[in-house]
Design a protein around this motif. Structure first.
Motif, short mmCIF file in Angstrom:
data_model
loop_
_atom_site.label_atom_id
_atom_site.label_comp_id
_atom_site.label_asym_id
_atom_site.label_seq_id
_atom_site.Cartn_x
_atom_site.Cartn_y
_atom_site.Cartn_z
N PRO A 3 41.81 50.04 55.95
CA PRO A 3 42.47 48.11 56.47
C PRO A 3 42.23 47.46 55.53
CG PRO A 3 41.13 50.32 57.37
CD PRO A 3 40.60 50.72 56.11
N ASP A 4 41.93 47.11 55.34
CA ASP A 4 40.96 45.71 54.32
C ASP A 4 42.32 45.75 52.86
OD1 ASP A 4 38.65 45.31 55.17
OD2 ASP A 4 37.79 46.46 52.99
N PHE A 5 43.19 46.66 52.69
CA PHE A 5 44.51 46.86 52.03
C PHE A 5 45.38 46.28 52.89
CE2 PHE A 5 48.68 48.01 50.65
CZ PHE A 5 48.52 47.76 49.72
N PHE A 32 44.82 42.71 41.31
CA PHE A 32 46.24 42.11 40.80
C PHE A 32 45.22 40.69 41.71
CE2 PHE A 32 47.84 46.26 41.68
CZ PHE A 32 48.82 46.40 40.13
N ILE A 33 46.18 40.03 41.42
CA ILE A 33 46.19 38.65 41.91
C ILE A 33 46.31 38.50 43.25
CG2 ILE A 33 46.26 36.43 42.14
CD1 ILE A 33 46.78 35.80 38.96
N THR A 164 40.66 38.51 43.65
CA THR A 164 41.92 40.19 43.52
C THR A 164 41.76 40.54 44.16
OG1 THR A 164 40.03 39.91 41.78
CG2 THR A 164 41.77 39.30 40.97
N ILE A 165 43.18 41.41 44.26
CA ILE A 165 42.36 43.12 44.69
C ILE A 165 42.50 44.43 43.56
CG2 ILE A 165 44.96 42.88 45.43
CD1 ILE A 165 44.08 44.31 47.64
N THR A 166 41.83 44.78 43.76
CA THR A 166 41.18 45.82 43.01
C THR A 166 41.72 47.21 44.09
OG1 THR A 166 39.29 45.21 41.30
CG2 THR A 166 40.49 47.58 41.37
N THR A 177 39.35 47.08 47.07
CA THR A 177 38.56 45.88 46.19
C THR A 177 38.53 44.58 46.53
OG1 THR A 177 37.55 47.11 44.60
CG2 THR A 177 37.05 47.76 45.63
N THR A 178 38.48 43.39 46.48
CA THR A 178 38.54 42.57 46.32
C THR A 178 36.94 41.37 45.87
OG1 THR A 178 37.81 41.29 48.69
CG2 THR A 178 40.02 42.57 48.43
N ALA A 179 38.00 40.52 45.14
CA ALA A 179 36.35 39.25 44.82
C ALA A 179 37.40 38.10 44.46
CB ALA A 179 36.49 40.25 43.33
N VAL A 180 36.61 37.50 43.36
CA VAL A 180 37.07 36.32 43.13
C VAL A 180 36.60 35.99 41.45
CG1 VAL A 180 36.31 33.67 43.31
CG2 VAL A 180 36.63 34.89 44.73
N GLU A 181 38.02 35.40 40.83
CA GLU A 181 37.59 35.69 39.11
C GLU A 181 38.27 34.42 39.13
OE1 GLU A 181 39.72 38.52 35.70
OE2 GLU A 181 39.22 39.64 37.95
#
Length: 296
Positions: A3-5, A32-33, A164-166, A177-181
């Protein structure tokens, strides 16, 4: 599907478009960004600065870059940059027409970059495959690393960050998974350290090293007034009218000087003295000047 996607995209149609443009094989993982993060103003500022820097550097080679993703991936621009900036002679063809030759060329180029920047494989934020696939995040990391090494005074925007989203294609579907890069360093946090280093160096100089001392002062001054689009090359002449000194004080103390309080383009000695006296008063009021200075 995770669902996060779906939450990454503002419109359902964007999901299908994203998957069509970014094929992820079974068991593969890609970063990806986020599409929603690509409109970041500071990210756009960084992209434009890098494009302008590359074009200015390679002007004599008649190379013009318009898009980082579309113009860097094949290795031609990177090849010319390394030759121009690092005087490196790489044993690769100038133009690689096939994907196989582009991959071989990128491998040689990126190996040279890692060696030149003294980076271990674990420190690399790019790869042959990611650059070849026109991945913007990897391309930005690569160009920023090259620019910081060869052009340390290039005024890149500070603290550029992206979401970002991996995405991993598992047997149970797409896992994200999401993160701030961070792409560029937070210069505001590092300025205090760099200023201390500059003055430690300054006070360790012996008296006969006047030129070296001036150079340290110039680096310190330009580090701050450079934010205003100014550049100081000669301390004696450019500090004489008090303008740079006032603007420097404003930058260091974090306040804006009202333009009505001083002469931005002094036309007489009296106006210059007014500026210098104002600067000395500000320093005295701030407890930064505890001895008498002749403004003249």
């Amino acid at each position: 599907m995770d669902p996060d996607f779906l939450n990454v995209f503002t419109q359902p149609a964007a999901v299908n478009q994203f998957l069509a443009e970014n094929v992820i094989a079974q068991g593969e993982k890609k970063k990806f960004i986020k599409p929603t993060s690509r409109n970041n103003a500071k990210l756009e500022e960084l992209k434009l600065l890098l494009i302008d820097w590359i074009n200015a550097t390679l002007k004599e080679e008649h190379i013009v870059v318009k898009s980082l993703e579309e113009d860097v991936y094949d290795g031609l621009v990177l090849h010319h940059l390394l030759e121009k900036l690092g005087s490196l002679k790489l044993d690769v063809d100038k133009i690689a027409l096939t994907e196989k030759k582009q991959r071989q060329k990128l491998s040689v180029i990126l190996e040279a970059v890692a060696k030149c920047l003294q980076l271990e494989e674990s420190q690399l934020k790019w790869s042959v495959e990611s650059i070849l696939s026109k991945d913007l995040l990897s391309t930005l990391h690569l160009l920023v690393a090259i620019a910081e090494h060869f052009e340390p005074n290039l005024a890149m925007p500070s603290n550029v960050q992206v979401e970002t989203i991996t995405i991993e294609n598992t047997s149970r579907g797409l896992k994200t998974t999401t993160a701030v890069e961070r792409i560029t360093e937070n210069k505001e946090n590092s300025e205090a350290q760099s200023t201390d280093d500059a003055f430690d160096e300054l006070f360790s100089r012996v008296p006969d090293k006047l030129d070296a001392v001036k150079k340290v002062f110039l680096q310190f001054v330009n580090q701050h007034v450079g934010k205003l689009g100014l550049s100081v090359k000669d301390i004696e002449s450019q500090f004489a009218d008090g303008v740079i000194l006032l603007l420097l004080i404003g930058q260091l103390e974090g306040y804006f000087l009202n333009l009505r309080d001083f002469f931005l383009t002094p036309a007489s000695t009296a106006e210059m003295l007014h500026n210098v006296n104002l600067a000395l008063d500000l320093l005295t009021d701030g407890g930064l000047l505890n001895f008498s200075v002749n403004s003249e």
